[in-house]
Motif scaffolding. Structure first.
Motif, mmCIF file in Angstrom:
data_model
loop_
_atom_site.group_PDB
_atom_site.id
_atom_site.type_symbol
_atom_site.label_atom_id
_atom_site.label_comp_id
_atom_site.label_asym_id
_atom_site.label_seq_id
_atom_site.Cartn_x
_atom_site.Cartn_y
_atom_site.Cartn_z
ATOM 1 N N TYR A 372 60.030 66.187 38.939
ATOM 2 C CA TYR A 372 61.020 65.115 38.813
ATOM 3 C C TYR A 372 60.911 64.122 39.965
ATOM 4 C CZ TYR A 372 65.694 62.979 38.565
ATOM 5 O OH TYR A 372 66.743 62.093 38.503
ATOM 6 N N LEU A 373 60.735 64.619 41.186
ATOM 7 C CA LEU A 373 60.651 63.715 42.333
ATOM 8 C C LEU A 373 59.392 62.857 42.271
ATOM 9 C CD1 LEU A 373 62.426 63.187 44.851
ATOM 10 C CD2 LEU A 373 60.700 64.391 46.153
ATOM 11 N N CYS A 374 58.295 63.417 41.779
ATOM 12 C CA CYS A 374 57.073 62.621 41.602
ATOM 13 C C CYS A 374 57.339 61.423 40.692
ATOM 14 C CB CYS A 374 55.957 63.482 41.003
ATOM 15 S SG CYS A 374 55.230 64.665 42.143
ATOM 16 N N TYR A 378 57.507 57.398 42.090
ATOM 17 C CA TYR A 378 56.435 56.506 41.647
ATOM 18 C C TYR A 378 56.805 55.677 40.427
ATOM 19 C CZ TYR A 378 53.407 57.763 45.341
ATOM 20 O OH TYR A 378 52.884 57.887 46.610
ATOM 21 N N LEU A 379 57.944 55.943 39.846
ATOM 22 C CA LEU A 379 58.486 55.005 38.862
ATOM 23 C C LEU A 379 58.934 53.735 39.579
ATOM 24 C CD1 LEU A 379 59.378 54.482 35.911
ATOM 25 C CD2 LEU A 379 61.605 55.458 36.522
ATOM 26 N N LEU A 505 62.151 72.513 49.370
ATOM 27 C CA LEU A 505 60.716 72.601 49.631
ATOM 28 C C LEU A 505 59.930 71.940 48.503
ATOM 29 C CD1 LEU A 505 58.491 73.664 51.476
ATOM 30 C CD2 LEU A 505 58.533 75.805 50.182
ATOM 31 N N ALA A 506 60.434 72.062 47.276
ATOM 32 C CA ALA A 506 59.788 71.400 46.130
ATOM 33 C C ALA A 506 59.837 69.885 46.286
ATOM 34 C CB ALA A 506 60.476 71.824 44.834
ATOM 35 N N MET A 507 60.956 69.371 46.767
ATOM 36 C CA MET A 507 61.077 67.928 46.971
ATOM 37 C C MET A 507 60.114 67.440 48.046
ATOM 38 S SD MET A 507 65.231 67.593 46.702
ATOM 39 C CE MET A 507 65.260 65.821 46.790
ATOM 40 N N ALA A 572 53.168 65.531 37.783
ATOM 41 C CA ALA A 572 54.500 65.878 37.277
ATOM 42 C C ALA A 572 54.405 66.629 35.953
ATOM 43 C CB ALA A 572 55.333 64.612 37.101
ATOM 44 N N LEU A 573 53.462 66.203 35.095
ATOM 45 C CA LEU A 573 53.260 66.890 33.816
ATOM 46 C C LEU A 573 52.858 68.338 34.039
ATOM 47 C CD1 LEU A 573 52.969 66.841 30.718
ATOM 48 C CD2 LEU A 573 50.629 66.004 31.037
ATOM 49 N N GLY A 574 51.956 68.575 34.993
ATOM 50 C CA GLY A 574 51.548 69.943 35.305
ATOM 51 C C GLY A 574 52.708 70.788 35.798
#
Length: 621
Positions: A372-374, A378-379, A505-507, A572-574
């Motif tokens: 989601y953060l990706c 980048y949006l 950590l994911a963010m 993000a898709l992965g």
């Protein structure tokens, strides 16, 4: 010592003490050793739920909403200021640290700050967190270089770790279990509201004037101090007298100065840091992540090439430190504790590894947040760098995704409250996120903005369905049969802290990995493109600044940047595909929900009715 009354299982009225701090019970006496924590207050969750009812409960919840809002606002408000900050300090490669500089310290200090909260009190730790957060915001606002700005973000991140951790701990402690999912969602709305408000406010400040981005940090100061003032007086079952505490500060400082010259005090402090706070695990894990992330930033920013010994050394040592931290907690720390007859208290609760379902829930949380953060970061870059839109327009166009996430949070929370099924929202959200990220690959210069917005709404729904569902799923594994209130409190803090650490950590990871991929790909593609010969000698920083200063939209550089951003969407898709795989294997069991209390009542009535019938039969016989 004050008491409150509650009903036990048999309906008898019992009195349970609400403990006060030692300084309150013994008048002006000061603890013998100020360096080591006092014995924690054994807060029974049943007692707290009985104490915080009605007006008290709602005032505490409002204060928690405000505390979490200011911490969440700091994450999203900087997303639309990246280009302005890059232009101000002429350093685009480090702009990923505007997010990671906050989320990485938040993540790596999450577990040790949770230990601090258990050792002292949740209230003290939360107050300290807000004060650190405010200090970091002030440093960021007055920063004169990118490095100073990152330091300010890091200090705010340490305060944010206490906030992100302990807000939900307080909610879990004072809310009846069958209503936890609803109130976790309501408090969690602070993050979603901040996600919507942040880009608007950030873009408005950035467009106002050249230094308007500094207001994005100044705004935290009045909100934060208001929030902490409300919390201090709302969450006060210990009846703390803050004026008396303030009056004791000079005496405590003097005692601290006298104690600091004694070798015994330093030995006790070292023992506490080594065994109670598991300092070796914390230091090795922190150093490992920092070295890896700094190495990726320097390599992608062309400060050094990827074959440079500095980059190789940082990535290698970082990996070794991280592996050592795992081995330390898994094998070595327990042996050391046995040797010196100390309690085995690893920073990472062993319960995390003993329950496979708990690991899966947190992996879902990690994958969803990272993906989601990706997309979010980048949006905004897509609108600004590729479509050449203003900061305000870019911020406004991200709002539908953020609103859809907020709406889904509430919808899923009501669903869990009614059914107790947390697996279903997680699975559905993972699939929606996967579809949304996949369809984003179709975006190009000819696609209408409304269609792009529609695709991002799917990603927003995918994230929103998991924000609170994974937290409820994590808390499902809390052992409700524990009789010792201190152990129950410790487990609540540990599991909630681990969940928060994984999310943050994911963010940090999503931001760094996306930025590394984007910078490296842009630099390589420009280098290989013969139509952009004038840019071949530039770094990624200089290419981005060139793009921002020069007009044009659908040109060679614009298409190249669009391709690089689509590569981030693939990452993000992965993440969401991995999310789908993990969600399939989650437990189908229910958490505590509305029907639990009704079923328990029916069962109790049925048992009492059977007992009455049995007594009647005995009498008649």
């Amino acid at each position: 010592m004050s008491t409150i009354e509650s009903n036990n299982v048999k309906g008898e009225v019992i009195s349970t003490p609400i403990h006060k701090h030692a300084s309150q019970e013994t008048g002006n006496n000061i603890p013998d050793d100020i360096l080591i924590a006092k014995e924690p207050i054994k807060e029974d969750m049943n007692v707290l739920q009985e104490y915080y009812k009605g007006e008290k409960f709602y005032i505490v919840m409002v204060s928690l909403l405000l505390v979490l809002f200011v911490a969440s606002l700091d994450i999203m408000i900087v997303a639309t200021t990246i280009e302005k900050v890059a232009q101000r300090f002429d350093d685009y490669s480090k702009t990923s640290w505007l997010v990671s500089g906050y989320s990485l310290p938040t993540a790596i200090t999450c577990l040790i700050t949770a230990r601090f909260a258990f050792q002292f009190t949740v209230k003290l730790a939360l107050i300290l967190g807000v004060l650190l957060f405010e200090l970091g915001s002030l440093i960021s606002a007055v920063s004169t270089s990118m490095n100073m700005l990152i330091v300010g973000r890091a200090i705010s991140g340490v305060g944010g770790s206490l906030i992100q951790n302990l807000v939900f701990v307080v909610v879990t402690q004072i809310t009846p279990r069958e209503k936890v999912s609803l109130w976790v969602a309501i408090i969690g709305l602070a993050f979603n509201v901040a996600s919507v408000v942040g880009p608007i406010v950030g873009s408005a400040f950035s467009d106002a004037y050249d230094a308007g981005w500094r207001l994005c940090f100044y705004i935290n100061l009045p909100i934060g101090f208001t929030a902490i003032f409300m919390f201090m007086f709302a969450y006060n079952h210990d009846q703390d007298n803050y004026f008396a505490e303030a009056a004791h500060i000079p005496v405590k400082l003097a005692h601290f100065a006298r104690s600091s010259v004694k070798m015994s005090s330093w030995k006790r402090l070292a023992t506490s840091l080594l065994f109670t706070y598991d300092l070796v695990e914390f230091a090795s894990c922190s150093i490992g992540f920092i070295l890896i992330f700094v190495g990726l930033t320097y390599g992608s920013g062309q400060l050094y090439n990827w074959q440079n010994y500095r980059i190789v050394l940082m990535l290698t040592l970082g990996s070794l430190f991280f592996v050592f931290s795992v081995i330390w907690d898994w094998k070595l720390f327990e042996k050391l504790c046995k040797k010196y007859n100390q309690p085995f208290t690893p920073l990472l609760d062993p319960l995390v590894f003993k329950k496979f379902g708990l690991v899966l829930v947190n992996l879902c949380d990690f994958a969803a947040c990272g993906g989601y953060l990706c997309v979010v970061l980048y949006l905004i870059q897509y609108y600004q760098l590729v479509l050449k839109q203003s900061v305000m327009d870019a911020g406004i166009r991200t709002i539908p995704m953020l609103i859809s996430s907020s709406f889904t949070v509430i919808t899923c929370s009501v669903f869990i409250k009614k059914t107790g099924r947390f697996k279903i929202p997680i699975c559905v959200g993972a699939m929606l996120g996967t579809i949304g990220c996949g369809l984003l690959q179709l975006s190009d210069f000819t696609m209408h903005a409304n269609k792009v917005i529609g695709l991002t709404i799917l990603v927003g729904c995918g994230m929103g369905s998991q924000i609170q569902s994974t937290l409820i799923g994590s808390q499902y594994y809390i052992d409700s049969d524990l009789k010792d209130p201190a152990l129950m409190r410790k487990q609540v803090i540990n599991l909630t802290s681990f969940y928060s650490a994984v999310k943050l950590l994911a963010m940090a990871t999503g931001s760094i990995v996306a930025n590394t991929f984007f910078n490296t790909r842009v630099y390589r593609k420009v280098k290989q493109n013969k139509n952009l010969m004038e840019l071949h000698g530039m770094t990624t920083d200089e290419i981005i600044v060139y793009r921002l200063k020069n007009h044009g939209r659908e040109d060679e550089l614009g298409r190249l940047l669009q391709s690089s951003i689509k590569g981030v969407y693939y990452i993000a898709l992965g993440c969401f595909i991995f999310n789908v795989i993990c969600s399939v294997f989650l437990t189908n069991h229910r958490c505590v929900y509305e029907g639990t209390e009704k079923n328990a009542t029916k069962k109790s009535n049925s048992e009492s009715s059977s007992d009455e019938d049995l007594e009647k039969n005995e009498v008649s016989e």
